[in-house]
Motif scaffolding. Sequence first.
Motif, PDB file in Angstrom:
ATOM      1  N   GLY A  52       0.811  -1.215   0.000  1.00  0.00           N
ATOM      2  CA  GLY A  52       0.000   0.000   0.000  1.00  0.00           C
ATOM      3  C   GLY A  52       0.841   1.261   0.000  1.00  0.00           C
ATOM      4  N   VAL A  61      -7.021   2.042  -9.222  1.00  0.00           N
ATOM      5  CA  VAL A  61      -7.758   0.831  -8.862  1.00  0.00           C
ATOM      6  C   VAL A  61      -6.752  -0.236  -8.454  1.00  0.00           C
ATOM      7  CG1 VAL A  61      -9.254  -1.040  -9.708  1.00  0.00           C
ATOM      8  CG2 VAL A  61      -9.707   1.334 -10.379  1.00  0.00           C
ATOM      9  N   VAL A  62      -7.065  -0.946  -7.370  1.00  0.00           N
ATOM     10  CA  VAL A  62      -6.214  -2.044  -6.896  1.00  0.00           C
ATOM     11  C   VAL A  62      -7.032  -3.324  -6.920  1.00  0.00           C
ATOM     12  CG1 VAL A  62      -4.804  -2.940  -5.011  1.00  0.00           C
ATOM     13  CG2 VAL A  62      -4.958  -0.474  -5.380  1.00  0.00           C
ATOM     14  N   LEU A  64      -7.029  -7.175  -5.714  1.00  0.00           N
ATOM     15  CA  LEU A  64      -6.452  -8.150  -4.786  1.00  0.00           C
ATOM     16  C   LEU A  64      -6.905  -9.538  -5.211  1.00  0.00           C
ATOM     17  CD1 LEU A  64      -5.077  -9.046  -2.108  1.00  0.00           C
ATOM     18  CD2 LEU A  64      -7.267  -8.559  -0.973  1.00  0.00           C
ATOM     19  N   TRP A 116      -6.782  -0.353   1.867  1.00  0.00           N
ATOM     20  CA  TRP A 116      -7.547  -0.669   0.665  1.00  0.00           C
ATOM     21  C   TRP A 116      -8.715   0.292   0.436  1.00  0.00           C
ATOM     22  CZ3 TRP A 116      -5.243  -4.658  -1.902  1.00  0.00           C
ATOM     23  CH2 TRP A 116      -4.375  -5.461  -1.154  1.00  0.00           C
ATOM     24  N   ARG A 117      -9.182   0.964   1.490  1.00  0.00           N
ATOM     25  CA  ARG A 117     -10.313   1.883   1.356  1.00  0.00           C
ATOM     26  C   ARG A 117      -9.871   3.346   1.329  1.00  0.00           C
ATOM     27  NH1 ARG A 117     -15.699  -0.442   2.709  1.00  0.00           N
ATOM     28  NH2 ARG A 117     -15.399  -2.687   2.770  1.00  0.00           N
ATOM     29  N   LEU A 121      -8.381   5.604  -3.972  1.00  0.00           N
ATOM     30  CA  LEU A 121      -8.360   4.305  -4.634  1.00  0.00           C
ATOM     31  C   LEU A 121      -9.733   3.650  -4.572  1.00  0.00           C
ATOM     32  CD1 LEU A 121      -5.196   2.754  -2.919  1.00  0.00           C
ATOM     33  CD2 LEU A 121      -5.260   3.812  -5.203  1.00  0.00           C
ATOM     34  N   SER A 123     -10.763  -0.452  -4.521  1.00  0.00           N
ATOM     35  CA  SER A 123     -10.147  -1.770  -4.454  1.00  0.00           C
ATOM     36  C   SER A 123     -11.174  -2.864  -4.688  1.00  0.00           C
ATOM     37  CB  SER A 123      -9.453  -1.976  -3.104  1.00  0.00           C
ATOM     38  OG  SER A 123     -10.355  -1.743  -2.034  1.00  0.00           O
ATOM     39  N   CYS A 142     -11.459  -4.600   1.197  1.00  0.00           N
ATOM     40  CA  CYS A 142     -11.610  -3.965  -0.114  1.00  0.00           C
ATOM     41  C   CYS A 142     -12.988  -3.330  -0.258  1.00  0.00           C
ATOM     42  CB  CYS A 142     -11.399  -5.003  -1.216  1.00  0.00           C
ATOM     43  SG  CYS A 142      -9.694  -5.591  -1.332  1.00  0.00           S
ATOM     44  N   ASP A 143     -13.102  -2.419  -1.218  1.00  0.00           N
ATOM     45  CA  ASP A 143     -14.368  -1.751  -1.471  1.00  0.00           C
ATOM     46  C   ASP A 143     -15.389  -2.703  -2.081  1.00  0.00           C
ATOM     47  OD1 ASP A 143     -13.684   1.049  -0.749  1.00  0.00           O
ATOM     48  OD2 ASP A 143     -12.286   0.887  -2.418  1.00  0.00           O
ATOM     49  N   ALA A 219     -12.525  -3.925 -12.823  1.00  0.00           N
ATOM     50  CA  ALA A 219     -11.475  -2.916 -12.651  1.00  0.00           C
ATOM     51  C   ALA A 219     -11.442  -1.966 -13.838  1.00  0.00           C
ATOM     52  CB  ALA A 219     -10.125  -3.595 -12.461  1.00  0.00           C
TER      53      ALA A 219
END
Length: 268
Positions: A52, A61-62, A64, A116-117, A121, A123, A142-143, A219
Amino acid sequence: MTAPATDPQTPSGEQDGVRLEIDGELAVVTLCQPKRRNAQSPAMWRALAAAGRELPGTVRVVLLRAEGVSFSAGLDRAMFTAEGIPGEPNFLQLAAAEDKDLDDTIASYQEAFTWWRRPDLISVAAVQGHAVGAGFQLALGCDLRVVADDVQFAMKETSLGLVPDLAGTKPLTDLVGYARALEICVTGRWVGAEESVAIGLANLAVPGAELDAAARDLAAALLAAPRGAAIETKALLQGASGRSFEEQRSAERVAQARRLRDLAGIGD
């Protein structure tokens, strides 16, 4: 779980079971210890937290994801033994620590689950197979979540005499409500793909062979939105539960004013 030996073939972005790859505005974080079902350790948590911190500012955008049949089987059970994981405190040592030291240690573990939030970003977690305990909480960090049809979520901490402490209780309650979150955590039962979509835990369930493609398609759709608008919209939605209706209306007006002036090229 000990750190892997240095290998000249190992990508520079891979460390302690975590691989980070950057592709323009998309970052992909992969749990890459499939033979251990991506069991988690403090070393893995440090690597996730570092991923991170290392993201360039261009990333929007991430994604995982995890290699193998399971997203993550949860905490490495060696943490429960007297021998523990070399170089890491086991549970008995954690319990014997001073209050501040114990609090600081748990806070350091939580760093892997909280970035992640970030407001800049969005996620997406792509989850297959078992996502247990720490694995469940990592997906909750994650989102958004896309799941394979074989996914099995479970929060097993309470059945072990513990509580979920890796920042998962707030997003779980926000997603499914207090009563269902309580039931899931205290019973430790399995939540499959169909139920996870029905109760709002997952956004989409797909056949396992399509998981990576579906997550990458999501994504790409997220990246299609203008960055400024996406950031403002995420902030509005994240704060909505803590605002009254009138406060939310006001927040919408303020955010829209910023967007209009930005699009018109008018500074503050």
